[in-house]
Enzyme design. Structure first.
Site, PDB file in Angstrom:
ATOM      1  N   HIS A   1      59.228   9.725  20.213  1.00 21.71           N
ATOM      2  CA  HIS A   1      57.913   9.828  20.870  1.00 21.71           C
ATOM      3  C   HIS A   1      56.873  10.496  19.977  1.00 21.71           C
ATOM      4  O   HIS A   1      56.073  11.306  20.440  1.00 21.71           O
ATOM      5  CB  HIS A   1      58.049  10.589  22.197  1.00 21.71           C
TER       6      HIS A   1
ATOM      7  N   ASN B   1      61.953   2.735  23.379  1.00 22.70           N
ATOM      8  CA  ASN B   1      62.007   2.286  24.771  1.00 22.70           C
ATOM      9  C   ASN B   1      60.690   1.692  25.245  1.00 22.70           C
ATOM     10  O   ASN B   1      60.640   1.016  26.271  1.00 22.70           O
ATOM     11  CB  ASN B   1      62.404   3.447  25.691  1.00 22.70           C
TER      12      ASN B   1
ATOM     13  N   ASP C   1      64.336  13.351  24.196  1.00 22.64           N
ATOM     14  CA  ASP C   1      64.788  12.176  24.957  1.00 22.64           C
ATOM     15  C   ASP C   1      64.655  10.895  24.132  1.00 22.64           C
ATOM     16  O   ASP C   1      63.858  10.818  23.195  1.00 22.64           O
ATOM     17  CB  ASP C   1      63.967  12.025  26.246  1.00 22.64           C
ATOM     18  N   GLU C   2      65.447   9.909  24.520  1.00 20.11           N
ATOM     19  CA  GLU C   2      65.281   8.529  24.054  1.00 20.11           C
ATOM     20  C   GLU C   2      65.230   8.401  22.534  1.00 20.11           C
ATOM     21  O   GLU C   2      64.374   7.709  21.979  1.00 20.11           O
ATOM     22  CB  GLU C   2      64.003   7.916  24.665  1.00 20.11           C
ATOM     23  N   ILE C   3      66.141   9.059  21.861  1.00 19.11           N
ATOM     24  CA  ILE C   3      66.207   8.903  20.401  1.00 19.11           C
ATOM     25  C   ILE C   3      66.825   7.535  20.098  1.00 19.11           C
ATOM     26  O   ILE C   3      67.888   7.194  20.608  1.00 19.11           O
ATOM     27  CB  ILE C   3      67.036  10.031  19.770  1.00 19.11           C
TER      28      ILE C   3
END
Lengths: 560, 560
Positions: free
Chosen positions: A273, A298, A337-339
């Site tokens: 992000h 994502n 998050d969301e690596i």
């Protein structure tokens, strides 16, 4: 002492019953009567505190103003007109006496609001007699007094210009929150929100005793945070020079929050992000805006910090430190998050950094995370992370770490099992953005990834201890509702958040049971939620109708 | 003549391509170039119309003001800064010449806006040369000129205080709507909306050439319509004396609408959805607030006009007449949806009226409906009804009747097969309220009855001729999106409606194909929908973000 005295003058007295004050969150202890008092034209709030801090005096002034300007009519057919003679002849309340219990330290509310959660003191006691004697508010901290003032504000209604309270006497004895963390998260990176929108959000939050603003301030889409030491990041990464939070803005926001009992927990999400950082520091970002984005992130745009690079690690640790040191909160989120591993697999520099160090990606993530967290622990702060940091990766985290459970409420138990403190932020209960259709452009029948819409009814049923054994329950700090802003902007901030976000405020303040010991339930909540919604509207917060006004006036008439 | 002249001076010329003006709805004919013009400081709009009506002059003044105050930056990375030298050196446009084609009658826009749909003239032609020569707008009616002025407003952008247009020359030759009825419905009975909210809604509607405000003004929940002849109905049936539309308000709303090309189609829903009338006339209402409501109505409160009663029929016909005669529209809706037969089966008076007359309920409904419709046809107006009136009942309707298809888009073909004119208002495409959870109180996991949320993508795919044979296609008048307000209030009016409700505006203005002959499609629509959304925001309409701003600046980057 004072309390016992008051109780002795109470004549008509009822336990929590069908008719109840529309307090939100409902106090954990509450006794009400059936009498009326009206506000004296000379009504005043006496502050019996030595050297009272200015923000306490300001809160007292605001309380007096709100009581005069709320002009909220009761939500009942006739709006209270049936009680007009009782109101006309009611005793007048001329004074609210505010004092700290003996032995309490006098500190500004803003200082109390940012103390470590375990030391945060929010409880208060409040009595409003039925005979016109002074109302009494006591607490062990100025923050507790602030909470009590907020409750006091919610006792007042308007009938033809007369400000009155019903169901006095009221006795609230040591109303303390069931959970120390009651938050709201706002994403100001996907779309930008001016300072005034954030302040108005604090007005609403403080009205329902939410005490933490989790500020997801930057993301891949934009970097509106101006960092003293790294001005180029927002210069290049913000949407425009007008869509930036300057250091002055940040201090303004933090002060406004603190004076209203709100701790500001800033998040700089790493290592994912972070595409917006590439505008000023392309050297630090892997797979920046890589296409097709679905292979690398994502959601668009892709872009992650080169976590295996020492220079990048040093850069982001310095940046985090530079921001965190300006903030009074003991909490700061590094995200996590969301690596996306493919992003790193396809990034030549990361692959070269990894082979040079002989580390796996997971090992590099551990080094990276320890560096960012050291920048926080060096400042005496505790890191906050999203759940993947403990459930999907092998990262060593400080024992003080707070974990945000978001993917599913079912994952909270797994986090607790690992011994981490946690905050409930589950997409299946608390994501306010779900249910408005897929925002990715070329989709026709698609629903949002977290469909359906999380109704207030659903959020209100949340059980903070579900599947968590009692030995681990002390790890549950509380929870929050969240607004991710792919499809939100200042134009719908209030309407998508309020009154829905008040539901978690009650879940985590009041806890599992109502003052009479029965389980919290949606049927008795709805009339109170209507009431706080109309009060918000009267205060300029654009909270939406939950039902036709006809239903709001007739509790239960619009149940199935 | 004028047009041919202008085309001859056009140098760079391109057909509709990748880059296209963000016009919404996109004109049915459009040719654009690749040059820039900027607005002269002396820019003026010359009205070459004999005795121009005041509302045309006002529309011209508003157009000039909007062009100056919109200050919309182009949605592209850099916001147009890459074109700064081209803009700096661009020719200046000093004049827009506005005239009616010879033979046109000069009437106020407001008069043109309420002509019968078949006689409504909305087409216009517009050219903006690239060399600074005067732009030219022509039409066969003042309403057409108004539509052209609206298009002209959408050609202008801001770069550092310079107002400019790109992709000139622009040639729009006789842009006429594909369908005469392009509406928006608002329910002001479940929750009340002040006059200013309605006017602001008209601003947004007229910006996208929506020409009909279907005003579901009263319902079982409240009766905010003050009727001269029956003042008691709103006195008793409105939520409060402040939540009423007075005759002055109605005329104000109708005037404001008419001057903006909008016809006001008022609906007094009958015989169902009328409980609010019981507050003043209990004698006319069966099963008023009967419990459990689910046995008597689709939602609380139950209550239907006693359709078998001659007195009730006379009362409602008079009331409808009293309202309709004050309105310039040729359309008026008597509703007719969701009639609950059990309500009448359990109503002693209705049963007694039926046996006295020897009629079945259906026969009584026919008599009732013919009476209400006669009150309209006597005034030269056409009734509008919901689909049940032709699909679920045996009622004789005037040939001029317009049928609103709402239960399912699939029902349009059935209505057409019966030979009725129809307006598409299907809940499966156009209901703006779907997807926000069940509003009935004691429901936890329930979704809204018409889940999921109707995204702009979904609405935009609507096919007005689906399953309708070509011989019946002339019966399709157009369509509309609708806001039922169980969960809406002034607080979320703009954000739940805009920009979504613009999608049907383009479906029914532009029709099936884009100016280049290719099918309308969401991919080229989205950048233009973003653009009109930001323009709305700049005009004070709280239209929401459809995507992160990052995506809005990069067409296609946030497709899957």
């Amino acid at each position: 002492m004072q309390l016992r005295l008051l109780i002795s003058v109470i004549s008509t007295f009822s336990l929590f019953g069908n008719e109840v004050y529309a307090l939100w969150p409902i106090p954990r202890t509450l006794q009400t009567g059936t009498s009326f008092v009206k506000l004296s034209p000379d009504f005043g709030i006496t502050v019996n505190v030595n050297n009272p801090p200015q923000d306490l005096l300001d809160a007292v002034s605001r309380t007096k103003a709100y009581i005069q300007t709320d002009k909220l009519q009761r939500l009942t057919v006739g709006r209270g007109a049936n009680d007009s003679s009782a109101i006309r002849s009611a005793p007048m309340l001329a004074e609210l006496r505010v004092s700290l219990n003996s032995g309490s330290t006098v500190r500004p509310i803003a200082d109390e609001s940012v103390r470590p959660l375990a030391q945060r003191v929010e409880g208060y006691s409040l009595t409003v007699p039925s005979n016109g004697s002074a109302a009494v508010l006591t607490a062990n901290s100025t923050l507790g007094l602030f909470r009590g003032l907020t409750t006091f504000q919610q006792l007042w209604y308007d009938l033809s210009g007369v400000t009155y309270s019903y169901q006095v006497p009221v006795v609230i004895s040591n109303d303390t929150p069931a959970f120390p963390y009651r938050g709201f998260m706002l994403d100001t990176a996907r779309n930008f929100f001016p300072v005034d929108d954030i302040k108005r959000t604090f007005d609403a939050m403080s009205l329902v005793k939410i005490n933490t603003f989790h500020w997801h301030i930057v993301d891949s889409h934009s970097f509106p945070l101006q960092v003293d030491q790294f001005p180029e990041v927002s210069q290049q990464g913000a949407y425009s020079s007008d869509e930036v939070y300057t250091p002055v803005d940040i201090q303004d926001i933090v002060s406004y929050a603190g004076e209203r009992g709100i701790d500001v927990l800033v998040e700089i999400d790493t290592p994912g992000h972070t595409a917006a950082i590439a505008s000023s520091h392309p050297e630090h970002i892997a797979c920046n805006q890589a296409s097709p984005w679905g292979n690398f992130a994502n959601e668009p745009p892709a872009g992650q910090l080169r976590l295996a690079s020492a220079a990048t690690t040093q850069f982001i640790a310095s940046l985090i430190s530079s921001v965190a040191k300006t903030l009074p909160s003991t909490l700061f989120s590094t995200g996590g998050d969301e690596i996306n591993s493919n992003c790193y697999a396809k990034d030549a520099q990361t692959q070269s950094d990894l082979s040079a160090s002989g580390r796996t990606l997971e090992q590099a993530l551990n080094v990276f995370t320890q560096a960012t967290h050291k920048s926080l622990t060096d400042l005496g702060k505790s890191p906050v992370v999203w759940e993947e940091m403990v459930l999907s990766h092998n990262v060593t985290l400080p024992a003080s770490t707070v974990v945000l459970v978001w993917i599913s409420s079912a994952n909270a138990a797994s986090v607790a099992r690992k011994g981490f403190k946690l905050v409930h932020a589950p997409s299946d209960y608390f994501y306010l953005d779900c249910g408005a259709g897929e925002w990715i452009g070329n989709t026709v029948g698609a629903t949002s990834w977290c469909d359906p819409f999380k109704s207030w009814q659903k959020a209100y049923t949340f059980d903070p201890y579900a599947n968590i054994p009692s030995s681990q329950r002390s790890l549950v700090l509380g929870g929050q509702q969240l607004l991710w802003t792919e499809q939100s902007s200042p134009e719908n901030l209030d309407s998508i958040v309020w009154p829905r976000a008040a539901t978690s405020a009650e879940v985590f303040w009041t806890g599992a049971t109502l003052p009479d010991g029965t389980p919290r339930n949606g049927n008795t909540a709805l009339p109170r939620l209507h009431d706080i919604r109309y009060r918000m509207v009267n205060r300029g917060i654009e909270a939406i109708a939950l039902q036709p006004h006809w239903c709001a006036l007739r509790p239960g008439a619009c149940n199935s």
